[in-house]
Design a protein around this motif. Structure first.
Motif, PDB file in Angstrom:
ATOM      1  N   ARG A 217      -6.647 -41.337 -29.586  1.00  0.00           N
ATOM      2  CA  ARG A 217      -8.041 -41.337 -29.147  1.00  0.00           C
ATOM      3  C   ARG A 217      -8.379 -39.994 -28.493  1.00  0.00           C
ATOM      4  O   ARG A 217      -7.571 -39.451 -27.729  1.00  0.00           O
ATOM      5  CB  ARG A 217      -8.283 -42.475 -28.167  1.00  0.00           C
ATOM      6  N   GLU A 219     -10.164 -39.266 -26.034  1.00  0.00           N
ATOM      7  CA  GLU A 219     -10.145 -39.300 -24.562  1.00  0.00           C
ATOM      8  C   GLU A 219      -8.715 -39.313 -23.999  1.00  0.00           C
ATOM      9  O   GLU A 219      -8.521 -39.133 -22.792  1.00  0.00           O
ATOM     10  CB  GLU A 219     -10.923 -40.515 -24.030  1.00  0.00           C
ATOM     11  N   ASP A 220      -7.719 -39.522 -24.880  1.00  0.00           N
ATOM     12  CA  ASP A 220      -6.326 -39.570 -24.420  1.00  0.00           C
ATOM     13  C   ASP A 220      -5.620 -38.211 -24.496  1.00  0.00           C
ATOM     14  O   ASP A 220      -4.443 -38.106 -24.132  1.00  0.00           O
ATOM     15  CB  ASP A 220      -5.520 -40.583 -25.250  1.00  0.00           C
ATOM     16  N   HIS A 247      -0.844 -35.227 -24.297  1.00  0.00           N
ATOM     17  CA  HIS A 247      -1.192 -36.632 -24.452  1.00  0.00           C
ATOM     18  C   HIS A 247      -1.120 -37.276 -23.065  1.00  0.00           C
ATOM     19  O   HIS A 247      -0.042 -37.459 -22.502  1.00  0.00           O
ATOM     20  CB  HIS A 247      -0.215 -37.318 -25.423  1.00  0.00           C
ATOM     21  N   PRO A 249      -1.630 -40.324 -21.639  1.00  0.00           N
ATOM     22  CA  PRO A 249      -0.912 -41.562 -21.296  1.00  0.00           C
ATOM     23  C   PRO A 249       0.601 -41.397 -21.222  1.00  0.00           C
ATOM     24  O   PRO A 249       1.262 -42.079 -20.430  1.00  0.00           O
ATOM     25  CB  PRO A 249      -1.303 -42.523 -22.427  1.00  0.00           C
TER      26      PRO A 249
END
Length: 356
Positions: A217, A219-220, A247, A249
């Motif tokens: 995504r 937003e990630d 990234h 997360p």
């Protein structure tokens, strides 16, 4: 156990072959293709089993003839024929068992290979360059295409790190056994006294992930653009084309600066990130399985070191299967097939124990 599995496949083959002739299937292109693909996948097993049954029938017929035959010459001929058929019967059984083994769905994928210098300083970086050349030659022998994704060269012609893609059907199956620590023992070009040094490099082999397998995504990720750096001269870009993707997360960071185009570097960085995320997911699954297994049977750790390249003895040893070959030069020139096939055979033998 294995015969029941084969018989089920034969029955499936016959049912699908009959269905392929039905008008409603012929008119449904998607279903027709699906049936045709399944038939193509299982047809070799069906053909092999038909030969197995034919040999079995001939073997039984010859044994019956031998019981009623009294002529010494004919008996000798029958015994020779029975021995030949028995050997072929056993061979076909083993081949069928191998064909029944669960196939790694990743085997046909393209792959990403990451080589990093370990212990040994500049000599380790030179060893990375040797491994990269070895894998490039190995890929060429099999008709694969190699594309450098990112590299950190050193002044003496080595690499602190190099990441490259190997593209072609079956690429991952040929490279998947290379992950681990590779060790080299030789006199470095930087060593004046002639002492043998030991250096290491780590190799990671990741199957390329399809976009549908790993969704990244926007937003990630954090995308940063900067000016590429290198050992100097022609390696230094004069524009801001290098790309670093983080990234958020997982904290995984990928940097690509090999291309002069910012868009190409970003595309390459996303390919690497996608493969690493897929590998991370699979490792998490494997660790969960390993934890459960250790709880049942205890621990049994073994060294990460998978292979040693010893220059003074012209020797390459793969420690996982205790295979030693005395032709280091040809192996470093990409002649890895004997090692790869031996590792694949060991994996098949291990899986065959579960087939029964």
């Amino acid at each position: 156990m294995w015969r029941e599995k084969v018989k089920a496949i034969v029955e499936q083959y016959r049912e699908l072959t009959e269905k392929m002739a039905h008008p409603e299937v012929v008119q449904d292109l998607a279903r027709y293709r699906s049936y045709a693909q399944t038939i193509a996948e299982i047809e070799p097993i069906v053909e092999k089993y038909e030969e197995y049954e034919r040999v079995e029938r001939e073997l039984e017929e010859d044994r019956l003839l031998l019981r009623s035959e009294h002529d010494p010459e004919l008996r000798e001929l029958l015994e020779e024929e029975i021995a030949r058929l028995k050997e072929r019967h056993e061979q076909l059984e083993e081949e069928l068992k191998v064909m029944l083994l669960p196939r790694d769905p990743r085997d046909d994928k393209d792959t990403l290979v990451e080589i990093r210098a370990g212990a040994g300083g500049e000599e380790a970086a030179l060893f990375v360059a040797d491994l990269f050349r070895m894998y490039t030659r190995f890929a060429e022998r099999h008709g694969f295409r190699v594309e450098v994704m990112d590299a950190s060269p050193t002044e003496l012609g080595g690499f602190k790190e190099i990441i490259f893609a190997v593209e072609g059907k079956g690429a991952y199956s040929k490279f998947k056994f290379e992950s681990g620590v590779h060790r080299v023992q030789r006199v470095p070009i930087t060593e004046a006294s002639g002492r043998i040094h030991t250096s290491t490099a780590t190799v990671a082999v990741l199957p390329e992930a399809d976009e549908v397998e790993v969704v990244i995504r926007p937003e990630d990720i954090r995308v940063e653009i900067f000016r590429a750096s290198g050992p100097g001269g022609q390696h230094v870009n004069t524009t801001d084309s290098a790309v670093r993707i983080t990234h958020l997360p997982t904290g995984i960071v990928v940097t690509c600066q090999d291309e002069r185009s910012q868009h190409k570097n970003k595309a390459k960085a996303l390919r690497i990130l996608r493969a690493r995320l897929l590998d991370l997911e699979r490792k998490a699954q494997k660790e969960a399985i390993d934890r459960e297994r250790r709880a049942q049977i205890g621990t049994g750790e073994r060294s990460e070191r998978i292979r040693t390249y010893n220059f003074p003895q012209n020797r390459v040893t793969d420690h996982r299967i205790n295979l030693t070959l005395y032709r280091l030069e040809s192996i470093l020139d990409g002649d890895l097939d004997e090692i790869v096939e031996a590792l694949a055979a060991e994996e098949r033998a291990r899986l065959l124990e579960k087939v029964g």
